[in-house]
Design a protein around this motif. Sequence first.
Motif, PDB file in Angstrom:
ATOM      1  N   THR A 122      -2.212  -2.390  -5.311  1.00  0.00           N
ATOM      2  CA  THR A 122      -3.055  -2.298  -4.345  1.00  0.00           C
ATOM      3  C   THR A 122      -4.730  -2.139  -5.185  1.00  0.00           C
ATOM      4  O   THR A 122      -4.424  -1.167  -5.419  1.00  0.00           O
ATOM      5  CB  THR A 122      -2.680  -2.365  -2.900  1.00  0.00           C
ATOM      6  N   THR A 123      -5.587  -2.678  -4.910  1.00  0.00           N
ATOM      7  CA  THR A 123      -6.977  -2.069  -5.210  1.00  0.00           C
ATOM      8  C   THR A 123      -7.846  -2.293  -4.059  1.00  0.00           C
ATOM      9  O   THR A 123      -7.462  -3.205  -3.214  1.00  0.00           O
ATOM     10  CB  THR A 123      -7.476  -3.537  -6.504  1.00  0.00           C
ATOM     11  N   TYR A 124      -8.491  -0.938  -3.934  1.00  0.00           N
ATOM     12  CA  TYR A 124      -9.006  -0.928  -2.887  1.00  0.00           C
ATOM     13  C   TYR A 124     -10.131  -0.472  -3.150  1.00  0.00           C
ATOM     14  O   TYR A 124     -11.163  -0.357  -3.909  1.00  0.00           O
ATOM     15  CB  TYR A 124      -9.137   0.945  -2.217  1.00  0.00           C
ATOM     16  N   SER A 129      -8.897  -4.299   1.024  1.00  0.00           N
ATOM     17  CA  SER A 129      -7.761  -3.787   0.202  1.00  0.00           C
ATOM     18  C   SER A 129      -7.111  -5.644   0.026  1.00  0.00           C
ATOM     19  O   SER A 129      -6.637  -5.777   0.231  1.00  0.00           O
ATOM     20  CB  SER A 129      -7.151  -2.831   0.848  1.00  0.00           C
ATOM     21  N   THR A 131      -3.557  -6.549  -2.764  1.00  0.00           N
ATOM     22  CA  THR A 131      -2.302  -6.394  -3.263  1.00  0.00           C
ATOM     23  C   THR A 131      -2.840  -7.237  -3.321  1.00  0.00           C
ATOM     24  O   THR A 131      -2.378  -8.861  -3.556  1.00  0.00           O
ATOM     25  CB  THR A 131      -1.257  -5.654  -2.119  1.00  0.00           C
ATOM     26  N   ALA A 175      -9.544  -2.865   6.743  1.00  0.00           N
ATOM     27  CA  ALA A 175      -9.643  -2.370   5.718  1.00  0.00           C
ATOM     28  C   ALA A 175      -8.475  -1.095   5.372  1.00  0.00           C
ATOM     29  O   ALA A 175      -8.014  -0.693   4.408  1.00  0.00           O
ATOM     30  CB  ALA A 175     -10.933  -2.092   4.705  1.00  0.00           C
ATOM     31  N   LYS A 178      -5.141  -1.989   6.558  1.00  0.00           N
ATOM     32  CA  LYS A 178      -4.229  -2.361   5.500  1.00  0.00           C
ATOM     33  C   LYS A 178      -3.577  -0.916   4.247  1.00  0.00           C
ATOM     34  O   LYS A 178      -3.232  -0.986   3.664  1.00  0.00           O
ATOM     35  CB  LYS A 178      -5.327  -3.212   4.995  1.00  0.00           C
ATOM     36  N   GLN A 179      -5.053  -0.226   4.330  1.00  0.00           N
ATOM     37  CA  GLN A 179      -4.718   1.052   3.402  1.00  0.00           C
ATOM     38  C   GLN A 179      -3.428   1.852   3.603  1.00  0.00           C
ATOM     39  O   GLN A 179      -2.913   2.959   2.978  1.00  0.00           O
ATOM     40  CB  GLN A 179      -6.106   2.047   2.688  1.00  0.00           C
ATOM     41  N   ASN A 182      -0.551   0.010   3.065  1.00  0.00           N
ATOM     42  CA  ASN A 182      -0.342  -0.236   2.107  1.00  0.00           C
ATOM     43  C   ASN A 182       0.152   1.099   1.133  1.00  0.00           C
ATOM     44  O   ASN A 182       1.037   1.008   0.127  1.00  0.00           O
ATOM     45  CB  ASN A 182      -1.414  -0.919   0.573  1.00  0.00           C
ATOM     46  N   THR A 183      -0.594   2.008   1.793  1.00  0.00           N
ATOM     47  CA  THR A 183      -0.121   3.754   0.426  1.00  0.00           C
ATOM     48  C   THR A 183       1.452   3.865   1.604  1.00  0.00           C
ATOM     49  O   THR A 183       1.635   4.441   1.010  1.00  0.00           O
ATOM     50  CB  THR A 183      -1.136   4.872   1.728  1.00  0.00           C
TER      51      THR A 183
END
Length: 220
Positions: A122-124, A129, A131, A175, A178-179, A182-183
């Motif tokens: 994943t790019t934040y 963000s 994935t 965002a 989602k972060q 995803n974390t």
Amino acid sequence: MMSRMLKMALCLGPAIFMVGCATKQAAYDYTAFKAAKPRSIVVLPPLNNSPEVNAGNSVYAQVTYPLAEAGYYVLPVAVVGETFKQNGLTNAADIHGVDAKKLNEIFGADAGLYVTISKYGTTYAVIDSVTVVSVDAKLVDLKTGALLWKGAASASSNEGNNSGGGGLVGMLVTAAVKQIINTSTDASHPLAGTANARMLSAGVPNGLLYGPRSERYLAQ
């Protein structure tokens, strides 16, 4: 005036047609694939070029299903991995460097699938963000070392996502959520399965041919 426009259209027509044809993907040459007629496949541990340590295991764990659905016998990846380990090979790069005929002697498979992971994770950013999982693969005849097929595919968490609703505040909230998700979870894992399926499914343009265990084997 109308006549001049018609002449211009007639002149531009062939050029537009040629541009359209130029962007069309060329059909894959399956000559070597059809001649080899592979029945069984050994999938080598993926070569991981992404920064995520778990990428290889995630992709490897989900690679068997689409191949089996396509009609091939696939050697269990756990058995394959353990066999390499018992022979002192634990690095994917070293495993990919093993001679094809040697792999045929060890596993008895007709073909080997070499998978490479270029993106996984994943790019934040401030307002979003994403994935992404990107993979490519090549199928090699283990008796001759000849390339039978190659393909690539990607899957992204933003596919079909319209993040414009709610304005800037809505985008920031989305965002942030989602972060957190995803974390706390491996958001890339299900996408790895999607990318594998897109790349290794049979019956799609430039995809794998159906294997002998498929009822569509003789119809292709």
